[in-house]
Design a protein around this motif. Structure first.
Motif, PDB file in Angstrom:
ATOM      1  N   PRO A   9      13.218 -28.510  12.065  1.00 42.70           N
ATOM      2  CA  PRO A   9      12.877 -29.918  12.339  1.00 42.70           C
ATOM      3  C   PRO A   9      12.252 -30.588  11.118  1.00 42.70           C
ATOM      4  CG  PRO A   9      11.241 -28.464  13.308  1.00 42.70           C
ATOM      5  CD  PRO A   9      12.313 -27.573  12.725  1.00 42.70           C
ATOM      6  N   SER A  11      10.353 -33.332  11.604  1.00 41.23           N
ATOM      7  CA  SER A  11       9.086 -33.834  12.121  1.00 41.23           C
ATOM      8  C   SER A  11       8.663 -32.917  13.262  1.00 41.23           C
ATOM      9  CB  SER A  11       9.234 -35.276  12.617  1.00 41.23           C
ATOM     10  OG  SER A  11      10.195 -35.339  13.642  1.00 41.23           O
ATOM     11  N   ILE A  13       8.156 -31.455  16.627  1.00 39.19           N
ATOM     12  CA  ILE A  13       8.790 -31.564  17.943  1.00 39.19           C
ATOM     13  C   ILE A  13       7.986 -30.671  18.876  1.00 39.19           C
ATOM     14  CG2 ILE A  13      10.850 -31.187  19.338  1.00 39.19           C
ATOM     15  CD1 ILE A  13      12.522 -31.500  16.786  1.00 39.19           C
ATOM     16  N   TRP A  24      17.904 -37.137  19.099  1.00 37.52           N
ATOM     17  CA  TRP A  24      17.092 -36.034  18.595  1.00 37.52           C
ATOM     18  C   TRP A  24      16.481 -36.416  17.260  1.00 37.52           C
ATOM     19  CZ3 TRP A  24      15.160 -31.119  19.089  1.00 37.52           C
ATOM     20  CH2 TRP A  24      15.264 -30.582  20.377  1.00 37.52           C
ATOM     21  N   HIS A  27      16.854 -33.256  11.945  1.00 34.14           N
ATOM     22  CA  HIS A  27      16.670 -31.817  11.776  1.00 34.14           C
ATOM     23  C   HIS A  27      17.896 -31.239  11.085  1.00 34.14           C
ATOM     24  CE1 HIS A  27      19.076 -32.253  15.419  1.00 34.14           C
ATOM     25  NE2 HIS A  27      19.609 -31.091  15.087  1.00 34.14           N
ATOM     26  N   THR A  29      20.341 -28.132  11.431  1.00 31.04           N
ATOM     27  CA  THR A  29      20.727 -27.011  12.278  1.00 31.04           C
ATOM     28  C   THR A  29      21.011 -25.832  11.359  1.00 31.04           C
ATOM     29  OG1 THR A  29      21.673 -28.490  13.929  1.00 31.04           O
ATOM     30  CG2 THR A  29      22.390 -26.184  13.990  1.00 31.04           C
ATOM     31  N   THR A 136      12.785 -24.017  15.015  1.00 31.03           N
ATOM     32  CA  THR A 136      12.696 -24.305  16.451  1.00 31.03           C
ATOM     33  C   THR A 136      13.907 -23.751  17.175  1.00 31.03           C
ATOM     34  OG1 THR A 136      11.394 -26.303  16.059  1.00 31.03           O
ATOM     35  CG2 THR A 136      12.510 -26.154  18.176  1.00 31.03           C
ATOM     36  N   ALA A 151      13.598 -28.433  23.131  1.00 31.27           N
ATOM     37  CA  ALA A 151      12.890 -27.533  22.214  1.00 31.27           C
ATOM     38  C   ALA A 151      12.092 -26.530  23.041  1.00 31.27           C
ATOM     39  CB  ALA A 151      11.967 -28.328  21.303  1.00 31.27           C
ATOM     40  N   THR A 154       8.612 -23.255  18.797  1.00 29.60           N
ATOM     41  CA  THR A 154       8.560 -23.543  17.368  1.00 29.60           C
ATOM     42  C   THR A 154       7.780 -22.441  16.673  1.00 29.60           C
ATOM     43  OG1 THR A 154       8.759 -25.912  17.716  1.00 29.60           O
ATOM     44  CG2 THR A 154       7.804 -25.196  15.621  1.00 29.60           C
TER      45      THR A 154
END
Length: 166
Positions: A9, A11, A13, A24, A27, A29, A136, A151, A154
């Motif tokens: 991420p 930011s 989450i 979303w 992020h 992936t 995450t 989510a 994390t």
């Protein structure tokens, strides 16, 4: 079988938070959606020691592309390619030990391209930099009406982790 993905991420989450795919937060992936008979606890137990060995690192926007079969998904590809490719393989191999199989094998290993997909309101710019310091686990089950990816857990890179969402 459950379906999950692993993301970095950009930011914070909060664990347990769900968003429609188009909303979303930005992020990267790192492991695209995969199916596994393993549950979130088993996945967390496998990933936790690995996350502790990954020191936070910087990414930067490389160039803009259109992904997807119809080339209608706007993304920004990322640098450092070699580091992201290595982390993709490491994390993919880890979940494979739990019986994971990629939903779209063409986007795993040699087909993996590190990128950030635009959402409805934001995108990652060419030359933009960001420090990656978390991993995450996302529950991708969306077959129920109104269900959105959520989510679950994390993990702080290079450190101890927070507790999974209930």
């Amino acid at each position: 079988m459950s379906t999950f993905a692993l993301i970095f991420p950009l930011s914070q989450i909060e664990d347990g938070t769900a968003f429609p795919v188009s909303q979303w937060p930005l992020h990267a992936t790192i492991v695209p959606p995969f199916e596994t008979p393993a549950g979130p606890t088993a996945i967390a137990n496998t990933l936790r020691p690995i996350a502790k060995t990954i020191e936070p690192f910087a990414i930067s926007g490389h160039h803009r592309e259109q992904f997807g079969e119809r080339r209608d998904i706007s993304v920004t590809t990322l640098l450092p390619v070699d580091r992201l490719q290595t982390l993709h393989r490491l994390l993919s191999d880890a979940v494979t030990t739990l019986g994971a199989a990629p939903l779209e094998p063409q986007y795993h290993h040699h087909g993996f391209a590190a990128h950030i997909t635009d959402n409805e309101t934001d995108s990652f710019s060419i030359g933009e930099h960001h420090q990656i310091d978390q991993l995450t686990l996302v529950d991708m089950r969306t077959e129920q009406p109104g269900a959105n990816p959520r989510a679950l857990l994390t993990l702080d890179l290079g450190q101890e982790t927070r507790h999974p969402a209930k």
